[in-house]
Design a protein around this motif. Structure first.
Motif, PDB file in Angstrom:
ATOM      1  N   LYS A  30      36.749  45.637  61.119  1.00  0.00           N
ATOM      2  CA  LYS A  30      36.837  44.394  60.351  1.00  0.00           C
ATOM      3  C   LYS A  30      37.957  44.419  59.312  1.00  0.00           C
ATOM      4  O   LYS A  30      38.703  43.439  59.156  1.00  0.00           O
ATOM      5  CB  LYS A  30      35.502  44.101  59.655  1.00  0.00           C
ATOM      6  N   PHE A  31      38.124  45.554  58.603  1.00  0.00           N
ATOM      7  CA  PHE A  31      39.064  45.568  57.473  1.00  0.00           C
ATOM      8  C   PHE A  31      40.367  46.322  57.771  1.00  0.00           C
ATOM      9  O   PHE A  31      41.407  45.990  57.221  1.00  0.00           O
ATOM     10  CB  PHE A  31      38.386  46.177  56.238  1.00  0.00           C
TER      11      PHE A  31
ATOM     12  N   ALA B  75      37.882  48.922  50.084  1.00  0.00           N
ATOM     13  CA  ALA B  75      37.604  49.116  48.655  1.00  0.00           C
ATOM     14  C   ALA B  75      37.694  47.804  47.880  1.00  0.00           C
ATOM     15  O   ALA B  75      36.937  47.576  46.923  1.00  0.00           O
ATOM     16  CB  ALA B  75      38.579  50.135  48.073  1.00  0.00           C
ATOM     17  N   ASN B  76      38.611  46.923  48.284  1.00  0.00           N
ATOM     18  CA  ASN B  76      38.814  45.659  47.575  1.00  0.00           C
ATOM     19  C   ASN B  76      37.937  44.526  48.091  1.00  0.00           C
ATOM     20  O   ASN B  76      37.948  43.426  47.531  1.00  0.00           O
ATOM     21  CB  ASN B  76      40.289  45.237  47.681  1.00  0.00           C
ATOM     22  N   ALA B  77      37.177  44.796  49.160  1.00  0.00           N
ATOM     23  CA  ALA B  77      36.306  43.753  49.719  1.00  0.00           C
ATOM     24  C   ALA B  77      35.112  43.524  48.793  1.00  0.00           C
ATOM     25  O   ALA B  77      34.645  44.431  48.087  1.00  0.00           O
ATOM     26  CB  ALA B  77      35.828  44.161  51.101  1.00  0.00           C
TER      27      ALA B  77
ATOM     28  N   ASP C 160      31.498  40.345  51.647  1.00  0.00           N
ATOM     29  CA  ASP C 160      32.329  40.661  52.813  1.00  0.00           C
ATOM     30  C   ASP C 160      31.798  41.891  53.551  1.00  0.00           C
ATOM     31  O   ASP C 160      31.794  41.941  54.785  1.00  0.00           O
ATOM     32  CB  ASP C 160      33.768  40.917  52.373  1.00  0.00           C
ATOM     33  N   LEU C 161      31.386  42.881  52.782  1.00  0.00           N
ATOM     34  CA  LEU C 161      30.834  44.091  53.404  1.00  0.00           C
ATOM     35  C   LEU C 161      29.533  43.791  54.142  1.00  0.00           C
ATOM     36  O   LEU C 161      29.277  44.331  55.223  1.00  0.00           O
ATOM     37  CB  LEU C 161      30.591  45.172  52.341  1.00  0.00           C
TER      38      LEU C 161
ATOM     39  N   ILE D  16      29.367  51.939  48.870  1.00  0.00           N
ATOM     40  CA  ILE D  16      30.758  51.962  49.322  1.00  0.00           C
ATOM     41  C   ILE D  16      31.694  51.521  48.199  1.00  0.00           C
ATOM     42  O   ILE D  16      32.715  52.164  47.931  1.00  0.00           O
ATOM     43  CB  ILE D  16      30.937  51.054  50.562  1.00  0.00           C
ATOM     44  N   LYS D  17      31.328  50.431  47.513  1.00  0.00           N
ATOM     45  CA  LYS D  17      32.170  49.910  46.433  1.00  0.00           C
ATOM     46  C   LYS D  17      32.343  50.947  45.321  1.00  0.00           C
ATOM     47  O   LYS D  17      33.455  51.219  44.864  1.00  0.00           O
ATOM     48  CB  LYS D  17      31.548  48.635  45.845  1.00  0.00           C
TER      49      LYS D  17
END
Length: 597
Positions: free
Chosen positions: A557-558, A565-567, A571-572, A585-586
């Motif tokens: 997806k990313f 990291a910026n999602a 979004d995740l 994750i963030k």
């Protein structure tokens, strides 16, 4: 006289049994043969005088391939299968049937045993083919005596001769219960699958008894019968015992290159083989998982009923995507097939490396061929460039140097791209060319005689823009263009002009292939080294709750670590990650980013 290409391949043939396939200039198989010793047999075509049809065959051979087997018998059985599949022109005698029989149990209310020339879709059970026709006939007669089914034409109101001799279950005079047939059929199946221990024990006892009683003719007959059974039902690794359509994948890895073998087993026979070799970034097991998924994501790809893979390959992921059982056999016939595929993969990769070495040692005139093709007076040093990245991230470049046709590894260079943030072939090329030749100018170092870019028009124009317009250098630049099979095809000197073609059998062409393979290998190896230190997978795997499947979803997806990291949490979550894991994750990736800063 054999071409340089064939001469080199002849020198690399193994002293092993196998099947060989002769090809014409278009890559079409024109002859299939088998050999007890591949090196001796294949070399004989090009090292001996021939007349008639054989001489005509040799004249039309432009290349050859081979598959190693475990025995001469297996090579013969594979030869039969490949002839049936490809029907090569020079095997014309074998086009109508193989000439080798099968033992068949008919699909009838009152089944019988018989020999058949071909496998038909008639519901019957087929065993074979058997290379020794006479042994197959004698084994059939033995089975008809020991495990009788029906030997007559059916009901006639009285026992036939065979029924009176105990070699027919009696369909000629009675209604035979099908359970009687099933019992005999099971025994025949076990026997033809190689379970002959009990029968051979009895025959050996009878042979010894006959010999002790001085019945030497009887003993000789029993000895021959044992030999026929051994010849007919000998176990064969190249032939599966059941008719399950299955594909088998295995690999061999060395020096950053992966060699893959794919065996297609259909109708209990090896019907086809495909092979691939390529430089890789990830681990061999991860690359194999990706390769298999891509292999079936092709137009007209047909899925088998079962896929066999070596240990370490992600069976769960492949099965989940393809909806086909994926297994790793641990022992027996399937394990032997897997080992045989690995053996062939190693031979192919060893051959590739040895061909590279031979091409290095036979460079006389090769550099001049390239110079003549490009209209350059002479070439002593070539510098070649290639790029690598992972879905637009972690971009790197590399350069290899060939001097008088031989690689000079002391002068190889690696480049981490400093100014390009996303995959941009033009920008990547301009950066690495600018860095390389600005440095040479500052150091007053000698310039190369030719710069080669692995790519096409984009890379060619970008390199020339820097060399000619920015730096004012007079160094020839060309692009190494690949064909649809991603193999070296020709050179491009000027956009809009025809490609510069080299003779595919010339030393210049082989050298060009060597340069392209080497620069690709070098940049991929460099890329893999960097990824092993700070790969997306390794960083994600450190986060609790993130396993291989979640990592795959995030990557799909990313595409990059920074993007993940910026999602946002939302979004995740859309990528199929739970809220708890998304938060983990963030927090983890942001901490990694701060640490890197």
């Amino acid at each position: 006289m054999a071409s340089e290409h064939i001469e080199q391949k002849l020198a690399l043939l193994p002293d092993l049994p196998g099947s060989y396939q002769m090809k014409d200039i278009n890559g079409k198989i024109i002859y299939v043969g088998k050999a007890k010793n591949l090196k001796n047999r294949v070399r004989s075509y090009f090292k001996s005088e021939h007349t008639g049809k054989t001489a005509q065959l040799v004249e039309n051979i432009a290349d050859f391939d081979f598959i190693v087997t475990s025995s001469e018998k297996e090579s013969l059985l594979l030869e039969i299968t490949l002839i049936q599949k490809y029907q090569p022109y020079y095997n014309i005698r074998l086009k109508r049937g193989t000439g080798y029989p099968y033992i068949k149990i008919t699909h009838e209310a009152d089944p019988k045993l018989e020999l058949a020339n071909d496998v038909k879709e008639d519901g019957a059970q087929y065993f074979g083919p058997y290379p020794n026709v006479y042994a197959a006939q004698e084994t059939l007669h033995f089975l008809q005596k020991v495990y009788p089914l029906r030997r007559c034409n059916g009901y006639q109101g009285r026992p036939c001769l065979y029924a009176n001799m105990g070699q027919c279950l009696g369909a000629c005079y009675r209604q035979v219960p099908f359970t009687e047939y099933l019992d005999q059929i099971k025994k025949i199946q076990h026997f033809l699958d190689g379970d002959t221990k009990e029968v051979t024990k009895v025959l050996n006892e009878k042979m010894n008894t006959a010999s002790e009683n001085l019945e030497f003719e009887r003993a000789a007959d029993l000895r021959d019968q044992l030999k026929f059974i051994e010849t007919t039902v000998e176990k064969q690794k190249i032939i599966s015992k059941d008719g399950t359509p299955r594909d088998l994948f295995n690999f061999y890895m060395d020096k950053g290159w992966l060699s893959v073998q794919v065996f297609f087993v259909r109708q209990a026979r090896l019907m086809k083989r495909e092979k691939r070799t390529f430089a890789i970034v990830e681990s061999a097991e991860e690359e194999m998982t990706s390769f298999i998924l891509q292999f079936y994501n092709r137009k007209n790809a047909v899925l088998p009923k079962e896929i066999l893979v070596p240990a370490g390959v992600d069976k769960a992921m492949i099965s989940d995507v393809l909806h086909v059982p994926v297994r790793t056999p641990q022992r027996g016939e399937k394990r032997d097939l897997l080992d045989l595929a690995e053996k062939n993969a190693k031979i192919v990769l060893d051959e590739k490396f040895r061909l590279m070495e031979m091409n290095e040692s036979k460079t006389s005139g090769a550099m001049q061929e390239i110079a003549d093709a490009l209209g350059i007076p002479e070439i002593h040093r070539i510098e070649a460039f290639d790029h690598s990245h992972t879905q637009g991230a972690e971009m790197v470049s590399a350069m290899v140097v060939f001097e008088d046709g031989v690689p000079n590894k002391n002068k190889y260079r690696k480049y981490k791209n400093k100014t390009v943030e996303h995959a941009d072939e033009r920008a990547e090329t301009m950066e690495v060319i600018r860095r390389r030749y600005t440095r040479l100018l500052k150091e007053h170092a000698e310039m190369p005689d030719l710069i080669l870019m692995d790519g096409g028009v984009i890379q060619l124009n970008a390199a020339r823009e820097v060399i000619e317009d920015e730096l004012g250098l007079d160094v020839p630049v060309a692009a190494m263009v690949k064909n649809d099979q991603h193999k070296t095809a020709d050179l491009l000197r000027e956009e809009g002009e025809p490609h510069v073609n080299l003779d595919p059998k010339s030393q210049g062409f082989f050298l060009l292939q060597r340069i392209q393979d080497e620069v690709h290998r070098f940049v991929i190896t460099f890329h893999r080294q960097l990824r092993s230190k700070s790969s997306l997978g390794s960083k994600l795997d450190e986060i609790a709750g993130v396993g291989p499947k979640t990592r795959q979803k995030l990557l799909a997806k990313f595409g990059s670590l920074n993007k993940i990291a910026n999602a946002s949490i939302a979004d995740l979550r859309e990528a199929g990650v739970s809220e708890k894991v998304a938060n983990a994750i963030k927090i983890s990736l942001q901490a990694i980013q701060h640490a890197d800063d």
